[in-house]
Design an enzyme around this catalytic site. Structure first.
Site, PDB file in Angstrom:
ATOM      1  N   SER A 152       0.857  -1.186   0.000  1.00 18.03           N
ATOM      2  CA  SER A 152       0.000   0.000   0.000  1.00 18.03           C
ATOM      3  C   SER A 152       0.893   1.236   0.000  1.00 18.03           C
ATOM      4  CB  SER A 152      -0.880   0.007   1.259  1.00 18.03           C
ATOM      5  OG  SER A 152      -1.494   1.264   1.457  1.00 18.03           O
ATOM      6  N   TYR A 165      -1.098  -0.652  10.690  1.00 14.78           N
ATOM      7  CA  TYR A 165      -1.355  -1.011   9.289  1.00 14.78           C
ATOM      8  C   TYR A 165      -0.166  -0.634   8.410  1.00 14.78           C
ATOM      9  CZ  TYR A 165      -3.455  -1.057   4.654  1.00 14.78           C
ATOM     10  OH  TYR A 165      -3.705  -1.296   3.325  1.00 14.78           O
TER      11      TYR A 165
END
Length: 258
Positions: A152, A165
Site C-alpha cells: 500500500s 497497518y
C-alpha cells in the site's frame, strides 16, 4: 481502466489469488482467467468464492475455489497440495489477503493490532511458504513465474493513526525487495503493488471516526481507483516477457495528494 491486454497472453498459466472473495482479489482473478490462466481463488468466505468461480466459468474460464484462512499455516499448505494435485505447480501467486484497522496508538486496540499482523504479515508468509516450491518448480521448467505481494502507499506515507497497518505494509514492501535478491537469480519474478485509495470494501473495516471520514472524503472528492484498475495492472505485470520484472508499482488516483 480500459483493457490494455487482449487475446490469451496468460494461457497455460496457473494462478493463485488470495483475498479473492471481493475487491481487488476477485477482480484480478476474473481478469487473469479472461486472459487464459487457470485460477485458484483463496479466502475464508466460500459463498463469495463460489460467486467468483461462477462468473469466471460463465465466460468460459477455469477456476477453483478453496475456502482457506491464510493465517492457518496447515490450511494453506493443504490448499497448495490440492492445487498441485489438480493443476500442477502454480506459476503466478497474487498474495493479496489483508485487513486495515486504523486507530490511535494510545487507544491500545491490541486485538486489532494482532489481527493486522496475523493477516497482513503471517498470512502473507504462509502463502509464500506453501507456494514457493510451486514457483521454484515452474521457474525451473522455464515458465514465466510471478510472486506479487499487495502492499500500500501507506508503507511509505506518514499518516496519523495508521501506525500498525502502515508497519505491516512497510514489512511487505521491504520483504519483497529482499526476496528478489534470493529468487530473481532463480528466474522467479518478485514484485509488490502499492495502491492508493481503491474503492473496495477495505475501508468498511475502519472504525476510527477520523480515519473513516478521511477515506469517505477521498471517495467523495476524487476519482478513486477501481478494483479493475488493479486487476489490469497485475495482469500486465504477469504478461511481460519472462526476463522483465516490474518490481515495485505504486498506483495512485491522479487527484490523491496524500
Amino acid at each position: 481502466m480500459p483493457a490494455l491486454l487482449s487475446g490469451s497472453p496468460l494461457a497455460g498459466r496457473v494462478a493463485v489469488v488470495s483475498g479473492a472473495s471481493s475487491g481487488m482479489g476477485a477482480a484480478t482473478a476474473q481478469r487473469l482467467a479472461e486472459l487464459g490462466a487457470t485460477v485458484v481463488v483463496l479466502a475464508r468466505r466460500q459463498d463469495k468464492l463460489d460467486d467468483v468461480v461462477k462468473s469466471i466459468e460463465a465466460v468460459g474460464g477455469t477456476a477453483l475455489a478453496l475456502a482457506v484462512d491464510v493465517t492457518v499455516r496447515a490450511a494453506v499448505q493443504t490448499a497448495a497440495d490440492q492445487v498441485a494435485d489438480r493443476f500442477g505447480s502454480a506459476d503466478l501467486v497474487f498474495n493479496n489477503a489483508g485487513v486495515q484497522l486504523i486507530s490511535g496508538i494510545q487507544e491500545l486496540k491490541v486485538d486489532d493490532w494482532q489481527r493486522q499482523i496475523d493477516l497482513n504479515i503471517t498470512g502473507l508468509m504462509n502463502v509464500i511458504a506453501a507456494f514457493l516450491p510451486h514457483l521454484t518448480d515452474s521457474a525451473a521448467q522455464g515458465k514465466p513465474t510471478d510472486l506479487i505481494n499487495t502492499s500500500s502507499i501507506a508503507a511509505t506515507r506518514i499518516l496519523e493513526k495508521f501506525s500498525i497497518y502502515s508497519g505491516t505494509k512497510a514489512y511487505i514492501s521491504h520483504l519483497t525487495r529482499l526476496l528478489r535478491v534470493e529468487l530473481g537469480p532463480k528466474m522467479i519474478r518478485v514484485a509488490t503493488i502499492e495502491p492508493g485509495m481503491v474503492d473496495t470494501e477495505l475501508p468498511d473495516h475502519v472504525t476510527d471516526p477520523d480515519a473513516s471520514q478521511l477515506m469517505a472524503d477521498l471517495i467523495h472528492d476524487i476519482d478513486c481507483l477501481q478494483s479493475t484498475d488493479i486487476a489490469e495492472t497485475i495482469a500486465f505485470m504477469a504478461a511481460v516477457p519472462r526476463h522483465v520484472n516490474l518490481t515495485e508499482i505504486t498506483i495512485m488516483p491522479t487527484a490523491q495528494a496524500i
